[in-house]
Design an enzyme around this catalytic site. Structure first.
Site, short mmCIF file in Angstrom:
data_model
loop_
_atom_site.label_atom_id
_atom_site.label_comp_id
_atom_site.label_asym_id
_atom_site.label_seq_id
_atom_site.Cartn_x
_atom_site.Cartn_y
_atom_site.Cartn_z
N ASN A 1 37.00 22.94 43.44
CA ASN A 1 38.46 22.98 43.31
C ASN A 1 38.89 24.35 43.80
O ASN A 1 38.44 25.36 43.27
CB ASN A 1 38.89 22.81 41.85
CG ASN A 1 38.38 21.50 41.25
OD1 ASN A 1 38.23 20.51 41.96
ND2 ASN A 1 38.13 21.50 39.95
N HIS A 30 33.29 29.84 44.50
CA HIS A 30 32.37 29.07 43.66
C HIS A 30 32.76 27.60 43.65
O HIS A 30 33.90 27.24 43.94
CB HIS A 30 32.36 29.60 42.22
CG HIS A 30 33.62 29.28 41.46
ND1 HIS A 30 34.83 29.90 41.70
CD2 HIS A 30 33.86 28.38 40.47
CE1 HIS A 30 35.75 29.42 40.87
NE2 HIS A 30 35.20 28.50 40.12
N GLN A 53 31.35 23.64 41.64
CA GLN A 53 30.79 23.11 40.41
C GLN A 53 29.90 21.91 40.74
O GLN A 53 30.03 21.31 41.81
CB GLN A 53 31.91 22.66 39.46
CG GLN A 53 32.85 23.77 39.03
CD GLN A 53 33.88 23.26 38.03
OE1 GLN A 53 33.55 22.82 36.96
NE2 GLN A 53 35.15 23.34 38.40
#
EC number: 2.7.7.12
Lengths: 359, 359
Positions: free
Chosen positions: A169, A182, A184
């Site tokens: 996201n 980053h 997930q």
């Protein structure tokens, strides 16, 4: 790829990955969670599980506004989630996971309830908070694909997990205020509804025609050549003919490759080029970081080969014009029918016109 | 209920409804569209239609910022969408419809394409721009339910339409900047994916048990009595045990009632009370207008009775705390798995504590 797996003081796992050398031993610290378990309830009308992870609403760890938990630790008095020692990509268990190995009990309800078993991992794409996935060197993007594959293998070996789903996201528009690059990984104890729906179509098609539906569609896209953004020897990026979001892009191998586990050196290298091309075009389009949800679909973790499906990274950007968000509302959220205000061909033309340099 | 159906100068339909007397004859004016048709493309992997209505992006009619197209006309030099004559509820064809009767041609693509046949109507809930659905008198809410039923009958008679879907998007948080109280109705040429998924569960359950799944769930909710917000003789409002949104509420008849067409005087009156209770609790919770997507699910328009299903109005509010939106991102939009940070029982307790006066 080199890897060192560690256990944080609070029991969470940390995996450090090195591109050219093994990450050295290091001290671990960082925040520790007020984790209280989660459970899932069955939605009998929609036939899907809903996850309740209430510790996420009442987070006990309230860091100062400038604290970046993904920056390599430099101050022993304020350790972050990742050590200051040498590593290129880091993965650790989310401090406030929706799904986890020790999900605890599930309170009885008038519908089926089960513990929220699974995994929620954070993937730190780079040590440098000023980078983004698209600005990273190709070799680093290849390493990230390798790390995703390693996590898919690791998590997929757990008998209770059925599907490994890497995603990112990006941007405040999709709720993300931490800008350190980053992503997930969620690992679910079931094949989630949306990939399951696609897999059902793919299975039907494969049973009838003996070919992968996504590869057939891909060949038609390459032949039409109206919406292709990147065409490499092993991978492709394109705005799909049936894009639901204005700037939706799919990045996918052009050769059969059902999952991250099936990536070889050549596919991985070309997939990294297709990914970087897409991301640089996004950021170049309006000269600013382009927000999106990135979803990486692959075969379920059941040990089968799944020739009917194809690894595919889909991007869902929330903007339909500069400064104009596409709101998902009645017809999308209520009926499941997406209405697009733009044609995929025109958005593809805009993205094709953005020139990028890969290295 | 009284009704007068008219044709606007640009060919769009307008239906005026009166509660106690027939709307009189009147002059019609208002904006006229640059309507260019729409088409649908088949998404072969998700097995769903995507609608492309490009005239919505490049709207030719650019009103001044203070212009309210839903206010009854008072100035002949600047007519609105609805006349100044007497009426209580007005319905008209959307100026920029995603789906319409004259959808035009569908350009050939590498996937199936068909014209965007259907209907997109705007429902003006009140003449008064300062009201909202929840502040309207019960008799007016009953009239709106009657109007929805009339539109369901009218649109459902068109052989090419399969599903009539009334909804409301409320608040800037879901993309709505026009605050005059209004909703919309979409009529689709197919049963949309989300209602279709629910209907499939309901059909399976009914075939096995001879009862409606939603009514069984409702009885369990009433017996548990943990999440019920309104319990009337014919209708109920509750936070469902499997709520996906923090403040999700379902409003539904407690007696078998598969569609708006099956509403009788008593069910309608009680459903209006359940609706008004929900809406006043929403607005009372934080002392401000509460944004939401409201979706009204009912039986398909195929002339069958559909005893397996049950009319149900679902509310999806975007907030999970005051000032804190729930963003739909990777797990929700990518995997189709909703993660809730709150328990339905706690949100129900908050809403139960808000006292409301219905009349």
């Amino acid at each position: 790829m080199f890897k060192r797996s560690l256990v944080k003081p609070d029991g969470r796992l940390l995996h450090l990955y090195g591109r050219t050398s093994p990450p050295p031993e290091c001290d671990l610290g960082g925040p520790s969670g007020g984790y209280g378990g989660s459970h899932m309830r069955w939605h009998p009308l929609r036939a899907e599980w809903v996850v309740y992870a209430t510790h996420r609403q009442t987070r006990t760890f309230l860091p100062p506004p400038e604290y970046n938990p993904l920056l390599p630790s430099s101050d022993p008095n304020q350790p972050t989630e990742v050590p200051g020692s040498a590593w290129d990509v880091a993965v650790f268990d989310n401090l406030y996971p929706s799904l986890s190995a020790d999900a605890g009990a599930s309170p009885p309800q008038i519908v089926d309830t089960v513990p929220g078993v699974g995994a929620c991992e954070v993937v730190v794409f780079s040590r440098d908070p000023g980078q983004s996935l698209g600005t990273l060197p190709l070799a680093q993007i290849e390493l990230i694909l390798d790390v995703w594959a390693d996590r898919t293998a690791d998590l997929g070996r757990r008998a209770e997990l059925a599907y490994v789903f890497p995603f990112e996201n990006r941007g405040v528009e999709v709720g993300v205020t931490l800008h350190h690059p980053h992503g997930q990984i969620y690992a679910y104890p079931f094949v989630p509804p949306l990939p399951a729906r696609v897999l059902a179509q793919e299975e039907r098609y494969h049973a009838l025609h003996g070919r992968a539906l996504a590869l057939e569609l891909l060949e038609a896209e390459l032949a039409a050549d109206e919406r292709v953004l990147y065409r490499g020897p092993r991978a492709v990026a394109l705005v799909p003919v049936c894009a639901r979001y204005a700037y939706e892009v799919w990045v996918t191998p052009r050769v059969p490759c059902p999952s991250l586990l099936a990536l070889d050196t050549e596919i991985r290298a070309d997939l990294a080029r297709a990914l970087k091309t897409t991301l640089l075009k996004y950021d170049g389009l309006w000269g600013r970081p382009f927000p999106y949800v990135m979803a990486c679909y692959q075969a379920p973790s059941d040990g089968e080969l799944h020739p009917e499906t194809q690894l595919r990274i889909e991007f869902y950007p929330p903007y339909r014009m500069p400064g104009r968000l596409k709101y998902l509302a009645g017809t999308e959220l209520g009926a499941g029918v997406f209405t697009a205000e733009t044609l995929p061909e025109l958005k593809a033309a805009e993205l094709r016109a953005v020139e990028v340099e890969l290295e």
